[in-house]
Every structure is written in structure tokens, then in C-alpha cells.
Design an enzyme around this catalytic site. Structure first.
Site, short mmCIF file in Angstrom:
data_model
loop_
_atom_site.label_atom_id
_atom_site.label_comp_id
_atom_site.label_asym_id
_atom_site.label_seq_id
_atom_site.Cartn_x
_atom_site.Cartn_y
_atom_site.Cartn_z
N PRO A 148 18.85 -16.41 19.14
CA PRO A 148 18.56 -15.11 19.74
C PRO A 148 17.97 -15.18 21.15
O PRO A 148 17.14 -16.04 21.44
CB PRO A 148 17.56 -14.47 18.78
CG PRO A 148 17.06 -15.58 17.93
CD PRO A 148 18.14 -16.61 17.88
N ASN A 149 18.45 -14.27 21.96
CA ASN A 149 17.99 -14.04 23.34
C ASN A 149 18.47 -15.09 24.34
O ASN A 149 18.27 -14.92 25.54
CB ASN A 149 16.45 -13.90 23.40
CG ASN A 149 15.96 -12.73 22.57
OD1 ASN A 149 16.45 -11.62 22.75
ND2 ASN A 149 15.05 -12.97 21.65
N ARG A 209 16.74 -13.62 33.05
CA ARG A 209 15.36 -13.12 32.93
C ARG A 209 14.43 -14.33 32.83
O ARG A 209 14.85 -15.41 32.43
CB ARG A 209 15.18 -12.30 31.65
CG ARG A 209 16.01 -11.04 31.55
CD ARG A 209 15.29 -9.85 32.19
NE ARG A 209 16.01 -8.60 31.96
CZ ARG A 209 17.15 -8.25 32.59
NH1 ARG A 209 17.68 -9.06 33.47
NH2 ARG A 209 17.73 -7.10 32.33
N TYR A 232 12.62 -20.31 31.88
CA TYR A 232 13.92 -20.80 31.39
C TYR A 232 14.88 -21.22 32.50
O TYR A 232 16.00 -21.66 32.21
CB TYR A 232 14.55 -19.73 30.50
CG TYR A 232 13.72 -19.44 29.26
CD1 TYR A 232 13.59 -20.39 28.26
CD2 TYR A 232 13.04 -18.23 29.11
CE1 TYR A 232 12.82 -20.14 27.13
CE2 TYR A 232 12.26 -17.97 27.98
CZ TYR A 232 12.16 -18.93 27.00
OH TYR A 232 11.39 -18.69 25.89
N ASN A 285 20.08 -24.95 19.67
CA ASN A 285 18.84 -24.33 20.11
C ASN A 285 18.72 -23.03 19.32
O ASN A 285 19.34 -22.03 19.68
CB ASN A 285 18.86 -24.05 21.62
CG ASN A 285 17.55 -23.44 22.09
OD1 ASN A 285 16.71 -23.04 21.28
ND2 ASN A 285 17.37 -23.36 23.40
N ALA A 305 13.93 -18.46 18.67
CA ALA A 305 12.72 -18.22 17.86
C ALA A 305 12.95 -18.51 16.37
O ALA A 305 11.97 -18.73 15.64
CB ALA A 305 12.25 -16.79 18.07
N GLU A 347 18.48 -31.17 18.33
CA GLU A 347 17.78 -29.90 18.59
C GLU A 347 17.34 -29.88 20.05
O GLU A 347 16.75 -30.86 20.53
CB GLU A 347 16.56 -29.83 17.65
CG GLU A 347 15.69 -28.60 17.82
CD GLU A 347 14.46 -28.63 16.88
OE1 GLU A 347 14.38 -29.54 16.01
OE2 GLU A 347 13.59 -27.77 17.06
N HIS A 362 15.40 -27.55 23.16
CA HIS A 362 14.64 -26.40 23.65
C HIS A 362 14.54 -26.50 25.16
O HIS A 362 14.17 -27.56 25.68
CB HIS A 362 13.24 -26.33 23.03
CG HIS A 362 13.31 -26.16 21.55
ND1 HIS A 362 13.68 -24.97 20.97
CD2 HIS A 362 13.17 -27.05 20.55
CE1 HIS A 362 13.73 -25.12 19.67
NE2 HIS A 362 13.43 -26.38 19.38
N ARG A 417 3.29 -24.54 24.92
CA ARG A 417 3.23 -23.08 24.81
C ARG A 417 2.37 -22.66 23.61
O ARG A 417 1.58 -23.45 23.10
CB ARG A 417 4.66 -22.53 24.76
CG ARG A 417 5.48 -22.91 26.01
CD ARG A 417 6.87 -22.35 25.97
NE ARG A 417 6.86 -20.89 26.04
CZ ARG A 417 7.95 -20.14 25.85
NH1 ARG A 417 9.13 -20.72 25.58
NH2 ARG A 417 7.88 -18.83 25.93
O1 CA2 Z 1 12.62 -23.16 24.89
C1 CA2 Z 1 13.55 -22.80 24.16
O2 CA2 Z 1 14.73 -23.12 24.34
C2 CA2 Z 1 13.25 -21.83 23.02
O3 CA2 Z 1 14.10 -22.18 21.91
C3 CA2 Z 1 13.62 -20.47 23.53
C4 CA2 Z 1 13.27 -19.32 22.57
C5 CA2 Z 1 11.83 -19.44 22.10
O4 CA2 Z 1 11.56 -18.45 21.12
C6 CA2 Z 1 11.55 -20.81 21.51
O5 CA2 Z 1 10.19 -20.87 21.13
C7 CA2 Z 1 11.82 -21.89 22.54
C8 CA2 Z 1 13.44 -17.98 23.26
C9 CA2 Z 1 14.77 -17.77 23.87
C10 CA2 Z 1 14.65 -16.66 24.84
O6 CA2 Z 1 15.53 -16.92 25.88
C11 CA2 Z 1 15.38 -16.21 27.01
C12 CA2 Z 1 16.01 -16.70 28.11
C13 CA2 Z 1 15.87 -16.02 29.30
C14 CA2 Z 1 15.13 -14.86 29.37
C15 CA2 Z 1 14.52 -14.35 28.24
C16 CA2 Z 1 14.65 -15.03 27.05
#
Ligand code: CA2
Length: 145
Positions: free
Chosen positions: A11-12, A19, A24, A75, A78, A99, A101, A108
Site C-alpha cells: 500500500p501507498n 510525495r 522516499y 516491499n 505497512a 524483503e 524497504h 523510524r
Molecule cells: O520504507 C519502506 O519501503 C516502507 O515499506 C514504506 C511503507 C512504510 O509503512 C513501511 O514502514 C516502510 C510506506 C509506503 C508509503 O509510500 C509512500 C511513498 C511516497 C509517498 C508517500 C508514501
């Protein structure tokens, strides 16, 4: 025919490069796909990049990978920190699982420090930015070559 590596994103992650670049970075999933395809080609591998905001769809792709993929780079976003269901699905996959991230989850919030997926993953990369995917693909090449 080339072996295929599934690159599964949770997700996301469709928002990568669009964003929160301070966390990121500026690169998108399309950039990830291009970089991984370049590395994969050198090992005679093919890639299929997938992203969903729905847990069930991610699980369906992991099931599909049992028949169609030699390895999984995942990946789970969340869901990393919450999903026993994704762990169960990965446990039914026989090939290598890596895996990734984008951010260093250990730097974090504490709720990001635990990963269910790490209980199955053969390797974990965190904090290498989107470059982590290409590094994981290189490792996939070593494992499957
Ligand atoms: O660091 C990572 O790749 C995470 O898997 C990203 C997840 C986060 O919940 C994990 O703890 C770590 C969140 C993905 C959100 O991705 C976005 C990318 C750009 C802008 C907003 C969100």
C-alpha cells in the site's frame, strides 16, 4: 524461457517519487521497474512489477508466483508490520524471497521495527532508497544463477 522475478509492492507505494521525497526519494515505481529489468537482463531473468493497496490482492499474487515466478522481491509497505496472512502466503512459496524497504525502518518509529515478512525472507534491505530493489535483484541473480 527466462525465469521471472515478481517485484511485489504494498500500500501507498504507488506514491513513490510523488510525495514525501525527503523519506522516499524522487524515483517512481516505473524507475524501479526499469532499473530492475536492466539488472535482471544481465542474469537472463525477467521481471514483473506489481503494486496494490489491497492485502488480498498481494496474497493472490504471491500464490500466483508459486506457479509463475522463480523468486519474489517484496516491499509489503505497512503490511510488513501487521500481516500474518502475507507471511503465511510467503511460507507457501518455495523460491528465494528478498524483503526491501526504501527507508531505514529501524531509524523510524518503533512500530516499524518488527517485520512478519522477515521471518520468511532470505535477505532484507532497508534504507538504500529505491536502489535497494536493484541490489535485491542482483542478489536474486546470484541465488538463481
Ligand atoms: O520504507 C519502506 O519501503 C516502507 O515499506 C514504506 C511503507 C512504510 O509503512 C513501511 O514502514 C516502510 C510506506 C509506503 C508509503 O509510500 C509512500 C511513498 C511516497 C509517498 C508517500 C508514501
Amino acid at each position: 524461457m527466462s525465469k521471472t522475478i515478481y517485484i511485489i509492492n504494498g500500500p501507498n507505494l504507488n506514491l513513490l517519487g510523488k510525495r514525501q521525497p525527503e523519506i522516499y526519494g524522487h524515483e517512481t515505481l516505473a524507475d524501479v521497474e526499469r532499473q530492475c529489468a536492466g539488472v535482471a537482463q544481465g542474469f537472463g531473468l525477467a521481471v514483473r512489477l506489481l503494486q496494490s493497496n489491497r492485502e488480498g490482492e498481494l496474497i493472490d499474487w504471491i500464490h500466483e508466483a508459486r506457479e509463475k515466478a522463480a523468486g519474489i522481491i517484496i516491499n509489503p509497505g505497512a503490511f510488513t508490520h501487521t500481516s500474518i496472512a502475507i507471511l503465511d502466503a510467503l511460507n507457501a512459496f518455495e523460491g528465494p524471497v528478498l524483503e526491501v524497504h526504501v527507508s531505514n525502518v529501524h531509524k523510524r518509529e518503533s512500530f516499524r521495527h518488527h517485520s512478519y515478512v522477515s521471518m520468511r525472507a532470505d535477505g532484507v534491505l532497508a534504507g538504500f532508497g529505491v536502489e535497494g530493489y536493484a541490489l535485491a535483484m542482483r542478489r536474486m541473480g546470484s541465488l538463481l544463477g
